[in-house]
Motif scaffolding. Structure first.
Motif, PDB file in Angstrom:
ATOM      1  N   LEU A 192      24.390  16.519  38.772  1.00 48.13           N
ATOM      2  CA  LEU A 192      24.368  15.864  37.219  1.00 48.13           C
ATOM      3  C   LEU A 192      23.259  16.427  36.461  1.00 48.13           C
ATOM      4  O   LEU A 192      23.544  16.832  35.443  1.00 48.13           O
ATOM      5  CB  LEU A 192      24.084  14.321  37.466  1.00 48.13           C
ATOM      6  N   LEU A 193      22.205  16.889  37.277  1.00 44.98           N
ATOM      7  CA  LEU A 193      21.056  17.506  36.454  1.00 44.98           C
ATOM      8  C   LEU A 193      21.294  18.794  36.310  1.00 44.98           C
ATOM      9  O   LEU A 193      20.738  19.372  35.153  1.00 44.98           O
ATOM     10  CB  LEU A 193      19.701  17.391  37.350  1.00 44.98           C
ATOM     11  N   GLU A 194      22.049  19.578  37.200  1.00 49.97           N
ATOM     12  CA  GLU A 194      22.582  20.943  36.910  1.00 49.97           C
ATOM     13  C   GLU A 194      23.431  20.810  35.735  1.00 49.97           C
ATOM     14  O   GLU A 194      23.427  21.870  34.941  1.00 49.97           O
ATOM     15  CB  GLU A 194      23.276  21.528  38.160  1.00 49.97           C
ATOM     16  N   GLN A 195      24.282  20.103  35.472  1.00 47.49           N
ATOM     17  CA  GLN A 195      24.933  19.877  34.211  1.00 47.49           C
ATOM     18  C   GLN A 195      24.646  19.593  32.818  1.00 47.49           C
ATOM     19  O   GLN A 195      25.065  20.099  31.910  1.00 47.49           O
ATOM     20  CB  GLN A 195      26.290  19.029  34.642  1.00 47.49           C
ATOM     21  N   THR A 196      23.147  19.452  32.810  1.00 45.15           N
ATOM     22  CA  THR A 196      22.545  18.837  31.768  1.00 45.15           C
ATOM     23  C   THR A 196      21.320  19.925  31.471  1.00 45.15           C
ATOM     24  O   THR A 196      20.647  20.250  32.440  1.00 45.15           O
ATOM     25  CB  THR A 196      21.861  17.319  31.974  1.00 45.15           C
ATOM     26  N   GLU A 197      21.049  20.364  30.187  1.00 46.70           N
ATOM     27  CA  GLU A 197      19.959  20.749  29.775  1.00 46.70           C
ATOM     28  C   GLU A 197      19.034  19.790  28.846  1.00 46.70           C
ATOM     29  O   GLU A 197      19.606  19.193  28.001  1.00 46.70           O
ATOM     30  CB  GLU A 197      20.353  22.072  28.699  1.00 46.70           C
ATOM     31  N   PHE A 198      17.790  19.727  29.042  1.00 48.55           N
ATOM     32  CA  PHE A 198      16.922  18.792  28.539  1.00 48.55           C
ATOM     33  C   PHE A 198      16.141  19.331  27.420  1.00 48.55           C
ATOM     34  O   PHE A 198      15.484  20.486  27.740  1.00 48.55           O
ATOM     35  CB  PHE A 198      15.983  18.215  29.479  1.00 48.55           C
ATOM     36  N   HIS A 199      16.129  18.947  26.226  1.00 46.58           N
ATOM     37  CA  HIS A 199      14.941  19.502  25.248  1.00 46.58           C
ATOM     38  C   HIS A 199      14.192  18.403  24.663  1.00 46.58           C
ATOM     39  O   HIS A 199      14.542  17.307  24.838  1.00 46.58           O
ATOM     40  CB  HIS A 199      16.157  19.929  23.960  1.00 46.58           C
ATOM     41  N   SER A 200      13.152  19.063  23.918  1.00 45.07           N
ATOM     42  CA  SER A 200      12.169  17.981  23.447  1.00 45.07           C
ATOM     43  C   SER A 200      11.373  18.933  22.222  1.00 45.07           C
ATOM     44  O   SER A 200      11.262  20.021  22.454  1.00 45.07           O
ATOM     45  CB  SER A 200      10.947  17.694  24.344  1.00 45.07           C
ATOM     46  N   PHE A 201      11.239  18.061  21.317  1.00 46.28           N
ATOM     47  CA  PHE A 201      10.529  18.822  19.953  1.00 46.28           C
ATOM     48  C   PHE A 201       9.325  18.264  19.483  1.00 46.28           C
ATOM     49  O   PHE A 201       9.238  17.089  19.464  1.00 46.28           O
ATOM     50  CB  PHE A 201      11.954  18.614  19.065  1.00 46.28           C
ATOM     51  N   HIS A 202       8.570  19.285  18.782  1.00 48.68           N
ATOM     52  CA  HIS A 202       7.351  18.714  18.073  1.00 48.68           C
ATOM     53  C   HIS A 202       7.003  19.627  17.216  1.00 48.68           C
ATOM     54  O   HIS A 202       7.137  20.986  17.365  1.00 48.68           O
ATOM     55  CB  HIS A 202       6.164  18.479  19.342  1.00 48.68           C
ATOM     56  N   TRP A 203       6.262  19.305  16.168  1.00 51.32           N
ATOM     57  CA  TRP A 203       5.441  20.146  15.160  1.00 51.32           C
ATOM     58  C   TRP A 203       4.200  20.741  15.848  1.00 51.32           C
ATOM     59  O   TRP A 203       3.726  20.191  16.857  1.00 51.32           O
ATOM     60  CB  TRP A 203       5.382  19.159  14.029  1.00 51.32           C
TER      61      TRP A 203
ATOM     62  N   LYS B 194       8.274  23.798  16.620  1.00 50.15           N
ATOM     63  CA  LYS B 194       8.586  24.489  15.290  1.00 50.15           C
ATOM     64  C   LYS B 194       8.321  23.434  14.159  1.00 50.15           C
ATOM     65  O   LYS B 194       8.500  22.532  14.184  1.00 50.15           O
ATOM     66  CB  LYS B 194      10.136  24.694  15.164  1.00 50.15           C
ATOM     67  N   ASN B 195       7.882  24.272  13.119  1.00 46.91           N
ATOM     68  CA  ASN B 195       7.744  23.285  11.784  1.00 46.91           C
ATOM     69  C   ASN B 195       8.907  23.458  10.932  1.00 46.91           C
ATOM     70  O   ASN B 195       8.871  23.788   9.671  1.00 46.91           O
ATOM     71  CB  ASN B 195       6.350  23.873  11.196  1.00 46.91           C
ATOM     72  N   ILE B 196       9.884  22.762  11.439  1.00 47.97           N
ATOM     73  CA  ILE B 196      11.164  22.439  10.565  1.00 47.97           C
ATOM     74  C   ILE B 196      11.704  21.236  10.832  1.00 47.97           C
ATOM     75  O   ILE B 196      11.035  20.315  11.752  1.00 47.97           O
ATOM     76  CB  ILE B 196      12.226  23.639  11.156  1.00 47.97           C
ATOM     77  N   PRO B 197      12.429  20.792  10.120  1.00 45.55           N
ATOM     78  CA  PRO B 197      13.112  19.144  10.160  1.00 45.55           C
ATOM     79  C   PRO B 197      13.708  18.935  11.486  1.00 45.55           C
ATOM     80  O   PRO B 197      14.291  19.812  12.061  1.00 45.55           O
ATOM     81  CB  PRO B 197      13.902  19.297   8.970  1.00 45.55           C
TER      82      PRO B 197
END
Length: 252
Positions: free
Chosen positions: A12-23, A50-53
């Motif tokens: 299950l973990l191999e089938q998933t890519e995890f992302h997190s975002f901050h300025w 990234k400083n984007i919306p």
């Protein structure tokens, strides 16, 4: 845990890519605490500064995604165990859909449309295609990612929202209403398994988040004393957004 179960979880973990975002102005203390918890839970999260919306970044993530499931975990939110993450992945794969913590855009429209927020958010790439690749950008109708809920509702595609059960304290402007469901605030726990700080800019809240992360790592986190989101007690202070007057209201 059996070997078969371990292999299933690993798949299950191999089938998933995890992302997190901050300025670039995000608290380094919160970010460090978040990374420690993600490592503790065995989640390989890709962090983007990234400083984007926010919505623009989400559009970019979905456009570049290659895994069966795309998962978003905001840096001021932590799952309290790996199980809720595995359940979320399994659910969206089984039903070819998306899920997220329940949210209402109190500052847009009527404040009654509950949708899956992109704070703890899981979606299959095939579901995103079925939805017609809607943008995550906010508009006059809804907040970030709310367009996916509207698209799903129009196409008859079922999706899942995870509701808040407890919160630590009221925000300075008052607790937020989740439609007719109840109220939530700073340090909200969803389905008793996901902790979302909210308003991570203030020093007081930064300290609170770091403390909760440390408690989780030490297996000492206790949410039993948090306030209930669903009892009959109405918070003393409730957030009431100012509604914009329609241009024609001046005529009546």
């Amino acid at each position: 845990m059996t070997k078969q179960r371990i292999n299933m979880n690993h798949k299950l973990l191999e089938q998933t890519e995890f992302h997190s975002f901050h300025w670039d102005n995000f608290s380094p203390d919160i970010l460090k605490a978040h990374k420690n918890v993600m490592a503790h839970l065995g989640l390989n999260v890709q962090y983007t500064q990234k400083n984007i919306p926010h919505g623009q970044w989400l559009d970019e993530v979905m456009a570049a995604a290659t895994s069966d499931v795309v998962a978003i975990i905001e840096p001021d939110l932590i799952p309290l165990n790996q199980e809720i993450v595995l359940k979320a992945i399994a659910y969206v794969l089984e039903h070819d859909t998306f899920l997220g913590c329940a949210q209402v855009s109190n500052h847009i429209g009527t404040g009654t449309h509950i949708f899956a927020s992109p704070a703890f958010f899981f979606i299959t790439r095939s579901c995103y295609e079925k939805l017609g690749h809607p943008s995550f950008m906010p508009d006059k109708k809804g907040d970030v990612a709310e367009a996916l809920a509207f698209a799903a509702e129009e196409k008859g595609i079922s999706y899942r929202t995870l509701f808040p059960t407890r919160y630590e304290k009221a925000p300075s402007e008052g607790c937020w209403a989740l439609g007719s469901y109840g109220y939530y605030g700073i340090g909200t726990v969803f389905v008793d398994q996901i902790y979302h700080l909210f308003q991570s800019r203030t020093a007081e809240n930064i300290e609170l988040f770091v403390k909760r992360c440390d408690e989780l790592l030490q297996n000492k986190l206790d949410i039993s004393s948090f306030k209930s989101c669903v009892d009959f007690q109405i918070p003393e202070a409730i957030y009431h957004p100012k509604r914009k007057r329609k241009w024609y209201s001046r005529l009546f």
